[in-house]
Design a protein around this motif. Structure first.
Motif, PDB file in Angstrom:
ATOM      1  N   GLN A 144     -16.155  -3.495 -14.216  1.00 39.88           N
ATOM      2  CA  GLN A 144     -17.468  -3.032 -13.264  1.00 39.88           C
ATOM      3  C   GLN A 144     -17.954  -1.613 -13.424  1.00 39.88           C
ATOM      4  OE1 GLN A 144     -17.236  -3.650  -8.952  1.00 39.88           O
ATOM      5  NE2 GLN A 144     -15.860  -2.597  -8.821  1.00 39.88           N
ATOM      6  N   GLY A 145     -17.118  -0.915 -14.413  1.00 38.96           N
ATOM      7  CA  GLY A 145     -17.118   0.561 -14.361  1.00 38.96           C
ATOM      8  C   GLY A 145     -18.696   0.903 -14.368  1.00 38.96           C
ATOM      9  N   ARG A 146     -19.037   2.274 -13.865  1.00 45.95           N
ATOM     10  CA  ARG A 146     -20.349   2.407 -13.675  1.00 45.95           C
ATOM     11  C   ARG A 146     -20.641   3.740 -14.631  1.00 45.95           C
ATOM     12  NH1 ARG A 146     -20.320   4.718  -7.900  1.00 45.95           N
ATOM     13  NH2 ARG A 146     -18.380   5.190  -8.550  1.00 45.95           N
ATOM     14  N   TYR A 147     -19.756   4.224 -15.427  1.00 42.50           N
ATOM     15  CA  TYR A 147     -19.760   5.268 -16.112  1.00 42.50           C
ATOM     16  C   TYR A 147     -19.831   5.284 -17.622  1.00 42.50           C
ATOM     17  CZ  TYR A 147     -18.501   7.498 -11.671  1.00 42.50           C
ATOM     18  OH  TYR A 147     -18.532   7.943 -10.607  1.00 42.50           O
ATOM     19  N   THR A 148     -19.486   3.785 -18.225  1.00 37.61           N
ATOM     20  CA  THR A 148     -19.682   3.594 -19.565  1.00 37.61           C
ATOM     21  C   THR A 148     -19.780   1.976 -19.703  1.00 37.61           C
ATOM     22  OG1 THR A 148     -18.527   3.444 -21.598  1.00 37.61           O
ATOM     23  CG2 THR A 148     -17.071   3.441 -19.766  1.00 37.61           C
ATOM     24  N   TRP A 149     -20.760   1.728 -20.688  1.00 39.64           N
ATOM     25  CA  TRP A 149     -20.735   0.298 -21.002  1.00 39.64           C
ATOM     26  C   TRP A 149     -19.601  -0.311 -21.784  1.00 39.64           C
ATOM     27  CZ3 TRP A 149     -21.000   0.164 -26.178  1.00 39.64           C
ATOM     28  CH2 TRP A 149     -21.449   1.053 -27.061  1.00 39.64           C
ATOM     29  N   LEU A 150     -18.673   0.402 -22.017  1.00 41.80           N
ATOM     30  CA  LEU A 150     -17.288   0.016 -22.683  1.00 41.80           C
ATOM     31  C   LEU A 150     -16.442  -0.241 -21.563  1.00 41.80           C
ATOM     32  CD1 LEU A 150     -17.020   2.490 -25.568  1.00 41.80           C
ATOM     33  CD2 LEU A 150     -17.772   0.012 -25.751  1.00 41.80           C
ATOM     34  N   SER A 151     -16.615  -0.142 -20.344  1.00 41.82           N
ATOM     35  CA  SER A 151     -15.547  -0.493 -19.361  1.00 41.82           C
ATOM     36  C   SER A 151     -15.101  -1.989 -19.433  1.00 41.82           C
ATOM     37  CB  SER A 151     -16.387  -0.355 -17.957  1.00 41.82           C
ATOM     38  OG  SER A 151     -17.372  -0.984 -17.794  1.00 41.82           O
ATOM     39  N   GLY A 152     -13.858  -1.901 -19.092  1.00 38.00           N
ATOM     40  CA  GLY A 152     -13.007  -3.299 -19.222  1.00 38.00           C
ATOM     41  C   GLY A 152     -12.514  -3.569 -20.813  1.00 38.00           C
ATOM     42  N   SER A 212      -9.281   3.924 -17.479  1.00 29.89           N
ATOM     43  CA  SER A 212     -10.286   4.162 -16.371  1.00 29.89           C
ATOM     44  C   SER A 212     -11.039   5.725 -16.285  1.00 29.89           C
ATOM     45  CB  SER A 212      -9.863   4.449 -15.195  1.00 29.89           C
ATOM     46  OG  SER A 212      -8.786   5.661 -15.060  1.00 29.89           O
ATOM     47  N   VAL A 213     -12.295   5.441 -16.141  1.00 30.83           N
ATOM     48  CA  VAL A 213     -13.194   6.555 -16.462  1.00 30.83           C
ATOM     49  C   VAL A 213     -13.572   7.016 -15.109  1.00 30.83           C
ATOM     50  CG1 VAL A 213     -15.470   7.097 -17.732  1.00 30.83           C
ATOM     51  CG2 VAL A 213     -14.177   5.283 -18.506  1.00 30.83           C
ATOM     52  N   LEU A 230     -15.730  10.431 -25.040  1.00 28.19           N
ATOM     53  CA  LEU A 230     -16.254   9.096 -24.759  1.00 28.19           C
ATOM     54  C   LEU A 230     -17.660   9.126 -25.372  1.00 28.19           C
ATOM     55  CD1 LEU A 230     -16.002   6.392 -23.157  1.00 28.19           C
ATOM     56  CD2 LEU A 230     -16.653   7.764 -21.079  1.00 28.19           C
ATOM     57  N   VAL A 231     -18.368  10.147 -25.135  1.00 28.67           N
ATOM     58  CA  VAL A 231     -19.695  10.134 -26.143  1.00 28.67           C
ATOM     59  C   VAL A 231     -19.517   9.759 -27.441  1.00 28.67           C
ATOM     60  CG1 VAL A 231     -21.664  11.778 -26.515  1.00 28.67           C
ATOM     61  CG2 VAL A 231     -20.536  12.011 -24.349  1.00 28.67           C
ATOM     62  N   GLU A 232     -18.609  10.473 -28.121  1.00 24.11           N
ATOM     63  CA  GLU A 232     -18.634  10.073 -29.716  1.00 24.11           C
ATOM     64  C   GLU A 232     -18.413   8.845 -29.764  1.00 24.11           C
ATOM     65  OE1 GLU A 232     -16.187  12.811 -31.442  1.00 24.11           O
ATOM     66  OE2 GLU A 232     -17.177  14.565 -30.942  1.00 24.11           O
ATOM     67  N   LEU A 233     -17.294   8.217 -28.841  1.00 19.97           N
ATOM     68  CA  LEU A 233     -16.765   6.951 -29.085  1.00 19.97           C
ATOM     69  C   LEU A 233     -17.911   5.780 -28.875  1.00 19.97           C
ATOM     70  CD1 LEU A 233     -14.680   4.773 -29.266  1.00 19.97           C
ATOM     71  CD2 LEU A 233     -14.136   4.946 -26.854  1.00 19.97           C
ATOM     72  N   GLU A 234     -18.862   6.137 -27.889  1.00 18.93           N
ATOM     73  CA  GLU A 234     -20.007   5.214 -27.642  1.00 18.93           C
ATOM     74  C   GLU A 234     -20.863   5.311 -28.864  1.00 18.93           C
ATOM     75  OE1 GLU A 234     -20.472   5.336 -22.689  1.00 18.93           O
ATOM     76  OE2 GLU A 234     -21.338   6.629 -23.911  1.00 18.93           O
ATOM     77  N   LYS A 282     -23.430  -3.593 -21.985  1.00 17.95           N
ATOM     78  CA  LYS A 282     -22.193  -3.972 -21.379  1.00 17.95           C
ATOM     79  C   LYS A 282     -21.806  -5.556 -21.991  1.00 17.95           C
ATOM     80  CE  LYS A 282     -20.823  -2.749 -17.508  1.00 17.95           C
ATOM     81  NZ  LYS A 282     -20.384  -2.661 -16.080  1.00 17.95           N
ATOM     82  N   ALA A 283     -22.690  -6.265 -21.654  1.00 15.90           N
ATOM     83  CA  ALA A 283     -22.526  -7.815 -21.942  1.00 15.90           C
ATOM     84  C   ALA A 283     -22.569  -8.087 -23.480  1.00 15.90           C
ATOM     85  CB  ALA A 283     -23.955  -8.567 -21.290  1.00 15.90           C
ATOM     86  N   VAL A 284     -23.224  -7.474 -24.305  1.00 14.58           N
ATOM     87  CA  VAL A 284     -23.192  -7.509 -25.801  1.00 14.58           C
ATOM     88  C   VAL A 284     -21.953  -7.053 -26.121  1.00 14.58           C
ATOM     89  CG1 VAL A 284     -24.266  -6.785 -27.831  1.00 14.58           C
ATOM     90  CG2 VAL A 284     -25.786  -7.355 -26.149  1.00 14.58           C
ATOM     91  N   ALA A 285     -21.428  -5.859 -25.797  1.00 14.41           N
ATOM     92  CA  ALA A 285     -20.176  -5.236 -26.001  1.00 14.41           C
ATOM     93  C   ALA A 285     -18.926  -6.257 -25.706  1.00 14.41           C
ATOM     94  CB  ALA A 285     -19.992  -3.950 -25.480  1.00 14.41           C
ATOM     95  N   ALA A 286     -19.226  -6.985 -24.618  1.00 16.60           N
ATOM     96  CA  ALA A 286     -18.019  -7.878 -24.309  1.00 16.60           C
ATOM     97  C   ALA A 286     -18.113  -8.991 -25.308  1.00 16.60           C
ATOM     98  CB  ALA A 286     -18.339  -8.158 -22.816  1.00 16.60           C
ATOM     99  N   GLN A 287     -19.078  -9.304 -25.839  1.00 12.81           N
ATOM    100  CA  GLN A 287     -19.226 -10.669 -26.552  1.00 12.81           C
ATOM    101  C   GLN A 287     -18.647 -10.291 -28.103  1.00 12.81           C
ATOM    102  OE1 GLN A 287     -19.957 -13.714 -26.049  1.00 12.81           O
ATOM    103  NE2 GLN A 287     -20.289 -13.237 -23.809  1.00 12.81           N
ATOM    104  N   LEU A 288     -18.922  -9.173 -28.551  1.00 14.46           N
ATOM    105  CA  LEU A 288     -18.554  -8.545 -29.887  1.00 14.46           C
ATOM    106  C   LEU A 288     -17.234  -7.945 -30.085  1.00 14.46           C
ATOM    107  CD1 LEU A 288     -21.931  -7.214 -31.004  1.00 14.46           C
ATOM    108  CD2 LEU A 288     -21.031  -9.435 -31.576  1.00 14.46           C
TER     109      LEU A 288
END
Length: 487
Positions: free
Chosen positions: A314-322, A334-335, A363-367, A464-470
């Motif tokens: 449920q992280g708020r700071y990146t859509w890659l959380s989890g 954690s972020v 994190l910016v480059e990773l995203e 976040k939902a798309v990233a979790a699927q892929l």
């Protein structure tokens, strides 16, 4: 330090048959005679607990050794609970404080007064519990007759009256100006990719006030979506609650796809939280619902999945959380944020002290890299140029599967459900399934315009939902990242 006598007065609400605070104080002063009394009084507070400001101050003064005697008009002005007064009486005795009830004519400085005190407390609590039981019985009786049992109407309804099952006018829920908003909330939450927090931000951003406050939040929306008063309850809704073990007071024919429901259950006195589903009772209201049963059930299934997911990712700071993991120890990353900068921390190092990894990945480059890779994957996906009849029948076939599962769950959760009813219902579902499968084999293919997903245009929650699927996970070392895809 010299000790003084005190008088305590309490009045929860002003009534014609209730002695006012000034009246209580006057009677206590007369009983005290020439003694000067320090006044402690609480207006608008119940005596069922001790959470009262003037009362708390009085007890602090007692413990400080400043009080010699306490005068009250009646014992129930001081406390209505035997357990509470038992504890308070021990405090009074420990500090040698006498207790005088004026109207009940006893004084704890005498043995007879102390005996009378305990007897009166027992009967005072018995009276309170008897009144509470009568109120509860009346509440459940009105609910069983389909009437709204009382209290504030749910958001989207107003309190009104309608003809009840016995032919008389009874309290009922009447749709008001917020009914259309309730229907919209159910419809938008059921949409793919919509979350409670996302819907709350959307409604607040549009300037739509929430019940009793200006802004919406996930808790407010969850309570609204869970409330069965909104559903136009049919047989599927009945099975949904039977599967949870809820006791249903009305026969199946009352679930006609028109009226809402009332779910009642006792609350635990300490935590004020709902008890298990088995301790709840469901009845059909005489008021019309606002939301069709299939939409209501889709929302319940989505809410159930939210409970199963809990707080994961449920992280708020990146859509890659989890998805972020430490390559060294395997624990999550954690972020945190300090101003505009975001930092990555290994949970194994900072929470469990079992890792020495120091994550220096940007994190910016990773995203940016992950987003570019996802956009390439989406671009390489073939456009859905055509849809088969099987695709058009799939939603109904899925719904038939859900209905069959509800039947089986209801049968497992309610031993009173007849086996013959289960068999006939399953046969009807199977017959409709066979007809659908036969029809789809005869239909021709239908061409649809191609559709593409633009990842950069998605919302935070959608990304976040798309990233979790892929993506299965992303392992982070000190200055490198390795992505493990699910495709």
């Amino acid at each position: 330090m010299s000790r003084r006598d005190a008088v305590y007065a309490r009045q929860s609400v002003e009534k014609k048959d209730s002695l006012s605070l000034s009246g209580q104080l006057d009677l206590c002063r007369r009983a005290a005679g020439e003694r000067e009394l320090a006044v402690y009084q609480d207006a608008g507070y119940s005596g069922k607990n001790t959470d009262r400001p003037a009362f708390q101050k009085l007890m602090r003064d007692v413990q400080a050794g400043q009080i010699a005697a306490i005068y009250v008009y009646r014992l129930d002005r001081f406390s209505r609970s035997v357990a509470d007064f038992g504890r308070l009486w021990q405090v009074l005795q420990a500090h040698q404080v006498e207790f005088v009830s004026v109207s009940e004519n006893f004084d704890t400085s005498t043995p007879m007064g102390r005996a009378m005190l305990h007897i009166i407390m027992v009967f005072a609590q018995l009276e309170r519990e008897t009144i509470a039981q009568r109120v509860r019985d009346n509440y459940y009786r009105r609910a069983a007759l389909g009437a709204w049992p009382g209290g504030p109407a749910p958001f989207g309804f107003s309190n009104g009256r309608a003809v009840g099952r016995d032919g008389r006018l009874a309290p009922a829920l009447v749709p008001d100006e917020n009914a259309a908003l309730v229907r919209r909330i159910f419809a938008e939450y059921a949409a793919e990719g919509m979350s409670l927090s996302g819907l709350a931000k959307k409604l607040t951003g549009e300037g739509i006030p929430a019940p009793r406050r200006a802004v919406w939040d996930s808790v407010t929306l969850s309570r609204l979506l869970h409330n069965p008063a909104y559903v136009m309850a049919d047989e599927q809704v009945r099975l949904h609650y039977l599967a949870q073990g809820v006791k249903i007071s009305d026969p199946p024919e009352y679930f006609d796809g028109r009226c809402g429901l009332l779910l009642v259950g006792k609350r635990e006195a300490a935590g004020r939280s709902r008890t298990d589903a088995e301790a709840k009772t469901l009845s059909v209201l005489g008021s019309l619902g606002l939301v069709e049963a299939p939409l209501f059930l889709r929302c319940q299934e989505k809410l159930q999945k939210n409970r199963q997911l809990g707080r994961s990712g449920q992280g708020r700071y990146t859509w890659l959380s989890g998805l972020l993991k430490c390559a060294c120890c395997g624990y999550g990353i954690s972020v945190t944020r300090d101003g505009a900068r975001r930092y990555l921390h290994c949970s194994g190092r900072y929470n469990l002290a079992c890792c020495r990894a120091s994550i220096r990945v940007s994190l910016v480059e990773l995203e940016q890299c992950v987003q570019a890779d996802i956009e390439k994957l989406l671009a390489a996906c073939p456009a859905p140029a055509e849809e088969r009849a099987a695709d058009r029948c799939a939603p109904r076939l899925s719904e038939l599967d859900r209905q069959a599962q509800r039947l089986l769950d209801a049968f497992a959760g309610s031993p009173s459900l007849p086996l013959t009813y289960l068999q006939k219902a399953l046969e009807r579902l199977e017959q409709e399934r066979r007809l659908l499968l036969a029809a789809q084999s005869r239909e021709e293919r239908r061409v649809l315009p191609p559709r593409k997903i633009r990842f950069a245009a998605l919302s935070f929650e959608e990304k976040k939902a798309v990233a979790a699927q892929l993506i299965r996970r992303i392992n982070l070392a000190e200055d490198s990242a390795e992505i493990f895809w699910t495709v």
